[in-house]
Design a protein around this motif. Structure first.
Motif, PDB file in Angstrom:
ATOM      1  N   ARG A  10      13.535   7.769  14.538  1.00 14.58           N
ATOM      2  CA  ARG A  10      12.130   7.983  14.201  1.00 14.58           C
ATOM      3  C   ARG A  10      11.479   6.791  13.520  1.00 14.58           C
ATOM      4  N   HIS A  11      12.210   5.695  13.363  1.00 12.44           N
ATOM      5  CA  HIS A  11      11.652   4.568  12.628  1.00 12.44           C
ATOM      6  C   HIS A  11      11.620   3.291  13.449  1.00 12.44           C
ATOM      7  N   LEU A  12      10.470   2.678  13.445  1.00 12.26           N
ATOM      8  CA  LEU A  12      10.312   1.355  14.026  1.00 12.26           C
ATOM      9  C   LEU A  12       9.884   0.422  12.901  1.00 12.26           C
ATOM     10  N   GLY A  33      -8.382  10.923   4.208  1.00 12.43           N
ATOM     11  CA  GLY A  33      -8.036  10.421   5.533  1.00 12.43           C
ATOM     12  C   GLY A  33      -6.555  10.604   5.802  1.00 12.43           C
ATOM     13  N   PHE A  34      -6.161  10.231   6.988  1.00 13.06           N
ATOM     14  CA  PHE A  34      -4.736  10.327   7.331  1.00 13.06           C
ATOM     15  C   PHE A  34      -4.359   9.265   8.354  1.00 13.06           C
ATOM     16  N   GLY A  35      -3.061   9.116   8.540  1.00 17.10           N
ATOM     17  CA  GLY A  35      -2.552   8.206   9.557  1.00 17.10           C
ATOM     18  C   GLY A  35      -1.737   8.992  10.567  1.00 17.10           C
ATOM     19  N   ILE A  72       4.353  13.541  12.175  1.00 18.82           N
ATOM     20  CA  ILE A  72       3.516  12.662  13.005  1.00 18.82           C
ATOM     21  C   ILE A  72       2.276  12.196  12.245  1.00 18.82           C
ATOM     22  N   ILE A  73       1.899  12.955  11.197  1.00 17.28           N
ATOM     23  CA  ILE A  73       0.713  12.598  10.418  1.00 17.28           C
ATOM     24  C   ILE A  73       1.051  12.665   8.932  1.00 17.28           C
ATOM     25  N   GLY A  74       0.558  11.668   8.195  1.00 16.56           N
ATOM     26  CA  GLY A  74       0.609  11.718   6.732  1.00 16.56           C
ATOM     27  C   GLY A  74      -0.766  11.345   6.215  1.00 16.56           C
ATOM     28  N   GLY A  75      -1.251  12.084   5.231  1.00 23.08           N
ATOM     29  CA  GLY A  75      -2.589  11.753   4.722  1.00 23.08           C
ATOM     30  C   GLY A  75      -2.846  12.396   3.378  1.00 23.08           C
ATOM     31  N   SER A  76      -4.051  12.194   2.856  1.00 25.20           N
ATOM     32  CA  SER A  76      -4.377  12.770   1.555  1.00 25.20           C
ATOM     33  C   SER A  76      -5.861  12.634   1.245  1.00 25.20           C
ATOM     34  N   SER A 133       0.734  -5.741   6.985  1.00 20.74           N
ATOM     35  CA  SER A 133       0.136  -4.468   6.571  1.00 20.74           C
ATOM     36  C   SER A 133       1.041  -3.268   6.855  1.00 20.74           C
ATOM     37  N   GLN A 134       1.182  -2.413   5.861  1.00 20.26           N
ATOM     38  CA  GLN A 134       1.921  -1.151   6.053  1.00 20.26           C
ATOM     39  C   GLN A 134       0.996  -0.055   6.514  1.00 20.26           C
ATOM     40  N   SER A 135      -0.299  -0.281   6.354  1.00 22.25           N
ATOM     41  CA  SER A 135      -1.297   0.741   6.667  1.00 22.25           C
ATOM     42  C   SER A 135      -2.670   0.104   6.492  1.00 22.25           C
ATOM     43  N   GLY A 136      -3.604   0.502   7.330  1.00 18.20           N
ATOM     44  CA  GLY A 136      -4.961  -0.031   7.203  1.00 18.20           C
ATOM     45  C   GLY A 136      -5.815   0.772   6.231  1.00 18.20           C
ATOM     46  N   GLN A 137      -5.190   1.767   5.621  1.00 17.39           N
ATOM     47  CA  GLN A 137      -5.951   2.768   4.851  1.00 17.39           C
ATOM     48  C   GLN A 137      -6.873   2.216   3.774  1.00 17.39           C
ATOM     49  N   LEU A 138      -6.367   1.325   2.924  1.00 15.96           N
ATOM     50  CA  LEU A 138      -7.177   0.877   1.792  1.00 15.96           C
ATOM     51  C   LEU A 138      -8.464   0.228   2.294  1.00 15.96           C
ATOM     52  N   TRP A 185       2.360   1.605  15.682  1.00 12.42           N
ATOM     53  CA  TRP A 185       0.896   1.669  15.718  1.00 12.42           C
ATOM     54  C   TRP A 185       0.425   2.929  15.013  1.00 12.42           C
ATOM     55  N   MET A 186      -0.641   2.754  14.276  1.00 14.19           N
ATOM     56  CA  MET A 186      -1.167   3.895  13.540  1.00 14.19           C
ATOM     57  C   MET A 186      -2.664   4.009  13.765  1.00 14.19           C
ATOM     58  N   LEU A 187      -3.114   5.246  13.885  1.00 14.22           N
ATOM     59  CA  LEU A 187      -4.538   5.558  13.979  1.00 14.22           C
ATOM     60  C   LEU A 187      -4.908   6.211  12.654  1.00 14.22           C
ATOM     61  N   GLU A 188      -5.882   5.623  11.943  1.00 20.14           N
ATOM     62  CA  GLU A 188      -6.173   6.111  10.601  1.00 20.14           C
ATOM     63  C   GLU A 188      -7.654   6.440  10.401  1.00 20.14           C
ATOM     64  N   PRO A 189      -8.013   7.705  10.587  1.00 18.99           N
ATOM     65  CA  PRO A 189      -9.389   8.111  10.282  1.00 18.99           C
ATOM     66  C   PRO A 189      -9.579   8.247   8.770  1.00 18.99           C
ATOM     67  N   CYS A 191       0.841  -1.187   0.000  1.00 18.50           N
ATOM     68  CA  CYS A 191       0.000   0.000   0.000  1.00 18.50           C
ATOM     69  C   CYS A 191       0.878   1.240   0.000  1.00 18.50           C
ATOM     70  N   GLU A 192       2.007   1.148   0.696  1.00 15.72           N
ATOM     71  CA  GLU A 192       2.906   2.305   0.821  1.00 15.72           C
ATOM     72  C   GLU A 192       4.242   2.030   0.148  1.00 15.72           C
ATOM     73  N   GLY A 193       4.224   1.409  -1.016  1.00 14.25           N
ATOM     74  CA  GLY A 193       5.490   1.141  -1.701  1.00 14.25           C
ATOM     75  C   GLY A 193       5.976  -0.262  -1.425  1.00 14.25           C
TER      76      GLY A 193
HETATM   77  O1  4AD Z   1       2.940   8.875   6.008  1.00 17.92           O
HETATM   78  P1  4AD Z   1       2.581   7.433   6.162  1.00 17.92           P
HETATM   79  O2  4AD Z   1       3.442   6.427   5.498  1.00 17.92           O
HETATM   80  O3  4AD Z   1       1.071   7.332   5.667  1.00 17.92           O
HETATM   81  C1  4AD Z   1       0.347   6.207   5.500  1.00 17.92           C
HETATM   82  O4  4AD Z   1       0.694   5.083   5.817  1.00 17.92           O
HETATM   83  C2  4AD Z   1      -1.047   6.456   5.012  1.00 17.92           C
HETATM   84  N1  4AD Z   1      -1.560   5.225   4.412  1.00 17.92           N
HETATM   85  C3  4AD Z   1      -1.895   6.918   6.171  1.00 17.92           C
HETATM   86  C4  4AD Z   1      -3.295   7.266   5.751  1.00 17.92           C
HETATM   87  O5  4AD Z   1      -3.465   8.181   4.966  1.00 17.92           O
HETATM   88  N2  4AD Z   1      -4.266   6.583   6.287  1.00 17.92           N
HETATM   89  O6  4AD Z   1       2.521   7.075   7.709  1.00 17.92           O
HETATM   90  C5  4AD Z   1       1.671   7.774   8.555  1.00 17.92           C
HETATM   91  C6  4AD Z   1       2.350   8.065   9.871  1.00 17.92           C
HETATM   92  C7  4AD Z   1       3.596   8.926   9.770  1.00 17.92           C
HETATM   93  O7  4AD Z   1       3.257  10.292   9.721  1.00 17.92           O
HETATM   94  C8  4AD Z   1       4.332   8.573  11.031  1.00 17.92           C
HETATM   95  O8  4AD Z   1       3.781   9.251  12.141  1.00 17.92           O
HETATM   96  C9  4AD Z   1       4.021   7.099  11.181  1.00 17.92           C
HETATM   97  O9  4AD Z   1       2.833   6.846  10.456  1.00 17.92           O
HETATM   98  N3  4AD Z   1       5.099   6.268  10.663  1.00 17.92           N
HETATM   99  C10 4AD Z   1       6.023   5.648  11.411  1.00 17.92           C
HETATM  100  N4  4AD Z   1       6.200   5.611  12.745  1.00 17.92           N
HETATM  101  C11 4AD Z   1       7.217   4.867  13.225  1.00 17.92           C
HETATM  102  N5  4AD Z   1       8.068   4.159  12.452  1.00 17.92           N
HETATM  103  C12 4AD Z   1       7.933   4.165  11.106  1.00 17.92           C
HETATM  104  N6  4AD Z   1       8.757   3.421  10.356  1.00 17.92           N
HETATM  105  C13 4AD Z   1       6.868   4.928  10.537  1.00 17.92           C
HETATM  106  N7  4AD Z   1       6.434   5.156   9.272  1.00 17.92           N
HETATM  107  C14 4AD Z   1       5.364   5.960   9.381  1.00 17.92           C
END
Ligand code: 4AD
Ligand code: MG
Length: 432
Positions: free
Chosen positions: A217-219, A399-401, A356-360, A184-189, A223-227, A164-166
């Motif tokens: 800054r990378h794990l 939405g965003f994460g 801290i947030i990425g979205g579109s 899962s890289q993201s629950g967005q889809l 955990w991500m919260l995605e509205p 989903c994210e590359g």
């Molecule tokens: O910007 P990212 O990659 O966005 C998404 O995954 C979208 N699908 C979200 C969406 O639109 N629903 O990641 C969102 C956020 C980042 O801003 C960052 O806070 C966190 O997830 N994040 C990480 N946190 C810790 N370790 C990493 N490797 C992270 N990669 C992203």
């Protein structure tokens, strides 16, 4: 039998006998008095054992108690402004449950690698305890906030058939019958499917990135919260992001002040996190970097360094929109006015903490989305269901994460994400 309670509740029992179950944090002696610091997970209380007042077995037990021994202790609660937490226990009885072996973590300085090897024990120390309490609170506050606004919790799967994210940051695993699955890289889809069914949803859960990145800054697991909202454009999620972040910071300030004190957090920095957050475009961010003597090529995404320099210009989080479409994920909608830009947003925390947030806004047109899948070399078969969302009642949606650990690390003022999650998964670490 005296009332069994927890340390955070002793204020309701001043002058009465209570029993507390916990662990020995520290002890010191002065003549015929023993001062025990007891922790029980809810707090720390000083317990005073006076030889002439306690049961003889109780006083003797204090001699053999080692750091982190488990115990049950009974005594009278006294208010004492000088005591940590404001109360003290005048001990009458004490029973050791297990005498701990030599505890590996002492108040002296340990290296981070040693502490991470002992993460299962390190969690008990006051700073780690404070960070993880704030984490728990932030997750809860975010959910309460979204629930009140009519969002429905919508759990996304962790085993997924595609990226989903590359494709470069996928953890691959074997599924049944020779099929591959990816963490899962993201629950967005999936959240997008949820938004079309419920209007407003959010996912909350662990997500995974196989980035060979050693930054603070990378794990690999975070955990991500995605509205995600139907009938919502970029502007709508900018407001939601601003309001949510403000709400989280302000409620931690109000409700978790004890923990912020333990962390010696500069509160003025958090107090200034109020709307409006400055809003700039990617192009304006480039200008800002140029003023600071950094020439960043148009089209490249910002790295941690650029993020830090930009966010240091503001006293509160900064909202950056309209990045070049090229660098961004396949699902982002391009700006009808300037098609080489994405209708997207990053929110950078203040004090140089970075994104801290990425979205579109999402591409809601079937043909354009199909084209984008092809451009990104993504297997169409895995995305047929996602294309369906554009076949059957497509609407503008966005939405965003929000990264939980990034948000918690920033609010707590800690340097590294590894302390913002109970058991961090890092490039060179999966133990314990
Ligand atoms: O910007 P990212 O990659 O966005 C998404 O995954 C979208 N699908 C979200 C969406 O639109 N629903 O990641 C969102 C956020 C980042 O801003 C960052 O806070 C966190 O997830 N994040 C990480 N946190 C810790 N370790 C990493 N490797 C992270 N990669 C992203
Ligand atoms: Mg991002």
């Amino acid at each position: 039998m005296s009332q069994i309670t927890t340390i955070d509740q002793v204020g309701a029992y001043v002058g009465q006998m209570v029993t507390i179950r916990g662990w020995l944090y520290n002890k010191r002696s002065s003549g015929k008095i023993r001062f025990l610091l007891i922790r029980d997970g809810t707090g720390i209380i000083q317990s005073v054992v006076v030889k002439s007042e306690a049961a003889p077995e109780a006083f003797n037990a204090t001699e053999i108690l080692t750091q982190e021994s488990s115990l049950e202790i009974s005594g009278t609660v006294r208010a004492d402004a000088r005591a940590p937490g404001g109360y003290e226990l005048q001990v009458s009885d004490l029973r050791a449950i297990q005498i701990a072996e030599d505890y590996p973590i002492s108040p002296k300085e340990h290296g981070v690698s040693f502490l991470l090897d002992h993460r299962h024990l390190w969690l008990r120390s006051s700073k780690q305890h404070a960070v993880l309490r704030i984490r728990s609170y932030v997750i809860q506050a975010a959910q309460t906030y979204l629930n009140r606004k009519g969002f429905v919790l919508f759990d996304a799967p962790i085993l997924t058939p595609a990226a989903c994210e590359g494709t470069s940051t996928l953890f691959e695993t074997d599924y049944f019958y020779g099929e591959k699955a990816y963490l899962s890289q993201s629950g967005q889809l999936y959240a997008e499917a949820g938004a079309m069914a419920f209007g407003k949803v959010y996912t909350l859960g662990p997500t995974f990135r196989a980035e060979k990145s050693k930054t603070r800054r990378h794990l690999a697991e975070f955990w991500m919260l995605e509205p995600e909202m139907a009938f919502a454009e970029l502007e709508d999620i900018l407001s939601l992001a601003e309001d949510l972040v403000t709400h989280l910071v302000q409620s931690v300030l109000t409700d978790r002040s004890e923990e912020l004190k333990v962390l010696e957090r500069d509160l003025t920095k958090l107090q200034s996190v109020v709307p409006p957050f400055p809003r700039i475009t990617y192009d304006q961010a480039l200008d800002l970097l140029k003023e600071k003597g950094i020439s960043h090529p148009w089209g490249d995404d910002f790295g941690a360094n650029e993020d830090a320099i930009i966010s240091e210009q503001f006293d509160r989080p900064v909202i950056i929109t309209h990045y070049p479409l090229e660098t961004k994920a396949f699902y982002m909608k391009s700006d009808p006015q300037k098609p080489d830009l994405a209708l997207c947003v990053d929110v950078l925390a203040s004090e140089g903490y970075g994104e801290i947030i990425g979205g579109s806004q999402r591409e809601d047109d079937y043909d354009t989305l199909l084209q984008r899948l092809v451009q990104h070399n993504l297997p169409r078969e895995s995305f047929e269901w996602y294309l369906d969302l554009r076949r059957y009642g497509s609407v503008p949606h966005s939405g965003f994460g929000l990264g939980i650990e990034r948000t918690v690390a920033w609010i707590c003022g800690i340097n590294h994400l590894r302390e913002a999650i109970p058991f961090p998964r890092l490039l060179q670490r999966m133990y314990p």
